[in-house]
Design an enzyme around this catalytic site. Structure first.
Site, short mmCIF file in Angstrom:
data_model
loop_
_atom_site.label_atom_id
_atom_site.label_comp_id
_atom_site.label_asym_id
_atom_site.label_seq_id
_atom_site.Cartn_x
_atom_site.Cartn_y
_atom_site.Cartn_z
N GLY A 40 0.60 -1.47 0.01
CA GLY A 40 0.12 -0.14 0.15
C GLY A 40 0.90 1.33 -0.19
N HIS A 41 2.30 1.04 -0.30
CA HIS A 41 3.51 2.04 -0.10
C HIS A 41 3.38 2.59 -1.10
CE1 HIS A 41 6.48 5.25 1.66
NE2 HIS A 41 5.25 5.34 2.02
N TYR A 42 2.60 3.39 -2.09
CA TYR A 42 2.33 3.53 -2.98
C TYR A 42 2.54 2.26 -4.44
CZ TYR A 42 4.46 8.17 -1.40
OH TYR A 42 4.59 9.60 -1.18
#
Length: 136
Positions: free
Chosen positions: A43-45
């Protein structure tokens, strides 16, 4: 409801260099292989994963605990993140290095760290450690 739990980096800290803790300015170097399956990438980019800055700091903290000049005699706690400057991203499967120098001042230890990746410098971080017994 969103899950806001913190997922620490699981990578093993490999101590590469650990100078004499009695040296005027002790230093150390560690490496960590940041594998693509680290939970913090999720979910981090999406589609362009990078290691979150807090995980870079966590990698420095774990490296510092593994090489702290007084680790054999006194337990220390992280008292402050004094500075953190992020210069380049860390990508899945990068091996990062953490070069640390230590300075004792005012009853605390300060750790200055430079985090490197295969492309250059990722971050500069300064942490302060105090003896665990001084916890309020």
């Amino acid at each position: 409801m969103n899950d806001l739990s913190v997922r620490a980096v699981r990578a093993a800290v490999n101590v590469l260099v650990d100078t004499d803790p009695t040296a005027e300015t002790p230093g150390s170097r560690t490496s960590l292989h940041i594998t693509a399956d680290e939970p913090c990438f999720e979910g981090h980019y999406p589609g362009f994963p990078i290691l979150p800055g807090v995980c870079v700091i966590e990698s420095v903290h774990r490296s510092a605990l593994a090489t702290h000049p007084e680790r054999a005699t006194v337990e220390h706690r992280l008292a402050a993140i004094e500075t953190a400057r992020f210069l380049q991203p860390v990508y899945p499967d990068d091996v990062i290095t953490v070069d640390m120098s230590w300075q004792r001042r005012d009853g605390a230890w300060r750790c200055r760290a430079v985090v490197g990746n295969p492309r250059g410098e990722s971050a500069r971080v300064r942490l302060r450690y105090e003896p665990a017994e001084s916890t309020p």
